[in-house]
Design a protein around this motif. Sequence first.
Motif, PDB file in Angstrom:
ATOM      1  N   VAL A 125       0.841  -1.208   0.000  1.00 34.65           N
ATOM      2  CA  VAL A 125       0.000   0.000   0.000  1.00 34.65           C
ATOM      3  C   VAL A 125       0.872   1.253   0.000  1.00 34.65           C
ATOM      4  O   VAL A 125       0.646   2.203  -0.754  1.00 34.65           O
ATOM      5  CB  VAL A 125      -0.956   0.004   1.209  1.00 34.65           C
ATOM      6  CG1 VAL A 125      -1.654   1.360   1.333  1.00 34.65           C
ATOM      7  CG2 VAL A 125      -1.992  -1.102   1.070  1.00 34.65           C
ATOM      8  N   LEU A 126       1.904   1.244   0.883  1.00 37.45           N
ATOM      9  CA  LEU A 126       2.797   2.405   0.941  1.00 37.45           C
ATOM     10  C   LEU A 126       3.560   2.575  -0.369  1.00 37.45           C
ATOM     11  O   LEU A 126       3.788   3.706  -0.834  1.00 37.45           O
ATOM     12  CB  LEU A 126       3.785   2.238   2.103  1.00 37.45           C
ATOM     13  CG  LEU A 126       3.176   2.313   3.501  1.00 37.45           C
ATOM     14  CD1 LEU A 126       4.218   1.959   4.558  1.00 37.45           C
ATOM     15  CD2 LEU A 126       2.613   3.699   3.760  1.00 37.45           C
ATOM     16  N   GLN A 131       4.193   5.585  -5.430  1.00 37.52           N
ATOM     17  CA  GLN A 131       4.133   5.687  -6.890  1.00 37.52           C
ATOM     18  C   GLN A 131       3.079   6.699  -7.332  1.00 37.52           C
ATOM     19  O   GLN A 131       3.301   7.480  -8.260  1.00 37.52           O
ATOM     20  CB  GLN A 131       3.829   4.318  -7.502  1.00 37.52           C
ATOM     21  CG  GLN A 131       5.017   3.356  -7.468  1.00 37.52           C
ATOM     22  CD  GLN A 131       4.779   2.142  -8.328  1.00 37.52           C
ATOM     23  OE1 GLN A 131       3.657   1.661  -8.441  1.00 37.52           O
ATOM     24  NE2 GLN A 131       5.846   1.648  -8.955  1.00 37.52           N
ATOM     25  N   GLN A 132       1.929   6.673  -6.656  1.00 36.87           N
ATOM     26  CA  GLN A 132       0.874   7.632  -6.988  1.00 36.87           C
ATOM     27  C   GLN A 132       1.341   9.063  -6.734  1.00 36.87           C
ATOM     28  O   GLN A 132       1.096   9.979  -7.532  1.00 36.87           O
ATOM     29  CB  GLN A 132      -0.387   7.330  -6.180  1.00 36.87           C
ATOM     30  CG  GLN A 132      -1.580   8.218  -6.553  1.00 36.87           C
ATOM     31  CD  GLN A 132      -2.828   7.859  -5.770  1.00 36.87           C
ATOM     32  OE1 GLN A 132      -2.815   6.958  -4.927  1.00 36.87           O
ATOM     33  NE2 GLN A 132      -3.909   8.555  -6.046  1.00 36.87           N
ATOM     34  N   GLY A 133       2.025   9.240  -5.597  1.00 35.68           N
ATOM     35  CA  GLY A 133       2.559  10.564  -5.288  1.00 35.68           C
ATOM     36  C   GLY A 133       3.579  11.016  -6.312  1.00 35.68           C
ATOM     37  O   GLY A 133       3.600  12.189  -6.720  1.00 35.68           O
ATOM     38  N   GLU A 134       4.444  10.091  -6.738  1.00 38.66           N
ATOM     39  CA  GLU A 134       5.451  10.430  -7.751  1.00 38.66           C
ATOM     40  C   GLU A 134       4.791  10.786  -9.080  1.00 38.66           C
ATOM     41  O   GLU A 134       5.234  11.693  -9.782  1.00 38.66           O
ATOM     42  CB  GLU A 134       6.424   9.263  -7.914  1.00 38.66           C
ATOM     43  CG  GLU A 134       7.353   9.081  -6.727  1.00 38.66           C
ATOM     44  CD  GLU A 134       8.192   7.811  -6.836  1.00 38.66           C
ATOM     45  OE1 GLU A 134       7.926   7.009  -7.764  1.00 38.66           O
ATOM     46  OE2 GLU A 134       9.106   7.619  -6.002  1.00 38.66           O
ATOM     47  N   ARG A 135       3.709  10.026  -9.425  1.00 45.74           N
ATOM     48  CA  ARG A 135       2.977  10.359 -10.660  1.00 45.74           C
ATOM     49  C   ARG A 135       2.340  11.747 -10.559  1.00 45.74           C
ATOM     50  O   ARG A 135       2.351  12.509 -11.528  1.00 45.74           O
ATOM     51  CB  ARG A 135       1.907   9.300 -10.928  1.00 45.74           C
ATOM     52  CG  ARG A 135       2.443   7.973 -11.443  1.00 45.74           C
ATOM     53  CD  ARG A 135       1.339   7.139 -12.069  1.00 45.74           C
ATOM     54  NE  ARG A 135       0.273   6.842 -11.129  1.00 45.74           N
ATOM     55  CZ  ARG A 135       0.235   5.774 -10.338  1.00 45.74           C
ATOM     56  NH1 ARG A 135       1.236   4.900 -10.376  1.00 45.74           N
ATOM     57  NH2 ARG A 135      -0.775   5.575  -9.519  1.00 45.74           N
ATOM     58  N   LEU A 136       1.776  12.033  -9.374  1.00 44.76           N
ATOM     59  CA  LEU A 136       1.160  13.356  -9.198  1.00 44.76           C
ATOM     60  C   LEU A 136       2.213  14.460  -9.278  1.00 44.76           C
ATOM     61  O   LEU A 136       1.958  15.529  -9.851  1.00 44.76           O
ATOM     62  CB  LEU A 136       0.427  13.412  -7.859  1.00 44.76           C
ATOM     63  CG  LEU A 136      -0.870  12.590  -7.770  1.00 44.76           C
ATOM     64  CD1 LEU A 136      -1.401  12.563  -6.344  1.00 44.76           C
ATOM     65  CD2 LEU A 136      -1.925  13.161  -8.718  1.00 44.76           C
ATOM     66  N   LEU A 137       3.383  14.200  -8.686  1.00 42.65           N
ATOM     67  CA  LEU A 137       4.460  15.183  -8.760  1.00 42.65           C
ATOM     68  C   LEU A 137       4.891  15.392 -10.209  1.00 42.65           C
ATOM     69  O   LEU A 137       5.096  16.529 -10.654  1.00 42.65           O
ATOM     70  CB  LEU A 137       5.638  14.714  -7.918  1.00 42.65           C
ATOM     71  CG  LEU A 137       6.867  15.632  -7.917  1.00 42.65           C
ATOM     72  CD1 LEU A 137       6.513  17.007  -7.364  1.00 42.65           C
ATOM     73  CD2 LEU A 137       8.007  15.001  -7.118  1.00 42.65           C
ATOM     74  N   GLU A 138       5.003  14.270 -10.940  1.00 46.64           N
ATOM     75  CA  GLU A 138       5.358  14.376 -12.363  1.00 46.64           C
ATOM     76  C   GLU A 138       4.277  15.135 -13.133  1.00 46.64           C
ATOM     77  O   GLU A 138       4.581  15.933 -14.020  1.00 46.64           O
ATOM     78  CB  GLU A 138       5.536  12.967 -12.948  1.00 46.64           C
ATOM     79  CG  GLU A 138       5.975  12.974 -14.413  1.00 46.64           C
ATOM     80  CD  GLU A 138       6.091  11.569 -14.975  1.00 46.64           C
ATOM     81  OE1 GLU A 138       6.517  11.432 -16.136  1.00 46.64           O
ATOM     82  OE2 GLU A 138       5.736  10.593 -14.258  1.00 46.64           O
TER      83      GLU A 138
END
Length: 572
Positions: A125-126, A131-138
């Motif tokens: 989950v973490l 990964q979701q956070g990194e995609r959002l940052l990208e």
Amino acid sequence: MSVKQYLCGPCLEEKGEIEGVVYCKECEEPLCAQCKQDHLRIKVSKHHKLCDRADVPSQEIQELLKSLIACPNHEKEGVVYLCKDHDVTCCNKCAMADHRKCEEVKVFADILHDITLESTGLKQVLHDLQQQGERLLEHEQKHEELVSEIESKALSSLQTIKQRLLDIYEQIKNNVLSAIADKKKIIQDKIKENTENLSQFLIDVKQQSTYFENVEQFGTNEHVVLLQRRLKKDAVSRLKSIVDELEKHKSKSSFKCIEDTSLDSLLLEIKNSLRIKNFTCDLSKTGSDTGNNHNKPYTERIPELKSGKDLTILPMFDKAKFPDPVSCTWIDKYIVIYLRPDNVLLVIEENSDFVLSKFKCHSSSWSVSRTGPTDMVISMPHAHKIAFAQLRYGNIHVLTELKTKAPYHYVTKNMSLNQYICITKDIGQIDLLNNDGTLLRDISLSLDLKECATSLHTFCSFNAYYLMLVFSQGKSDKLVALNLNGENIFEYKHPDLRSTGQLAVDPMGNMYVRSFNRKVHQISPSGQYIRSLSFKNESDYPIGICFNSTFDQIALIDYRGGNQYLRVYTFT
């Protein structure tokens, strides 16, 4: 970790400062070589986990480890139990005081295996959240780049507008100065001629006056009387006749600079020609990137079918009465379809499956053009009229009708100059009218262009982005474009062009016209072939074609098997 933190914990308690060589995770302190041996020998600590000093966790992690093992209610006590009834950890004191009646109080050490298994899913989950956070940052980084790109394009558009304004100003200046020079030369030539005639006249008068003075001075009374008779009989009557002619032909011609279009209105149009509008995009959706599609060149966009309607089965559509749709016009959120020969306009909302309204033209009409956000102009050549109409809530309302001297078949509007461009097919005449309907000027055409304009199946469109008229000759294989001075800009020839019909123009000035192979040719503003656009229903035969106001959708009126279809495509 500081130097002090590397000192052996047990030795430090005995006031000795010996450097630690290992770290005990359970005791959470460094150990020197001797204390390490003692640690491994003593029964209580012999199973403690020791690690190299290089693997010692940071102070933050050490504090975290201490806080995790500490009882929430008693800081000096370590957690021993897990109460599943209350979902809390607790020490011996808490278990005795608060959880004696709970049914599921487990010794923490006994359930470590199960908890470890559960941690695998938590790690996933973490990992997914990271990964979701990194995609959002990208996404945010790409969005920032997109905003910068849009800003650059807006600045580029401003530069383009500035240059075009400067170019059109130069054209206006050259035209005005050239017209002034021509008129001034004619007037000055006339002034010069009159001046020369007047100078000669004054010399003649002066000469006769000199004669009279000399005769009075040197002659007798008889000489004076005889001269008076001669002057009255010959010179005076001749001079009066000359001066009357000079009076009649004295200079009167002049000129003045007239604004055919209200300068304030024109400047307002220019001011509103470019604006910034809120736009929502999602860069994360691969293959349906609205933001990227919006910024794609029109030469790269692909039409995808959004909706299709069989007009012949819609309510209010009478196939027997309306066998021949001619053109379509997209106004606001409505598509207006012109049906000939019954002179009917059908209004269909872009996302609905029924005809909202039907408008019967009072006289035999020929063309319908959009002239504003909700405005249109309808040509009625047989009645020598132009109707100015407006679309309100899906209904067409005629605001006024203008009586014209010529039977105009195609009427469109040059919105940048607030002028109407009117074409008479019968004699190949093109007139420019002011907003009030008065004639501004006509456009002279060569014999070849007149022949094109008078062709039986000619359809005309105005490319507002390049200020040129484009004629499609129905039974020919070419398009002809000319500027508003009647000069030929280009001829586009292609063997697939037959019965071309209606044209459409995108914001880059590219033109779209149907071809005989049931595709649509995309043509550059200079008349060069770009590509053929294929649509989903290749067996259909597009007749009418038009863009919506945002130019991201295109509507086609198709013909197949005796039925008429309205299909809407989205550019992606």
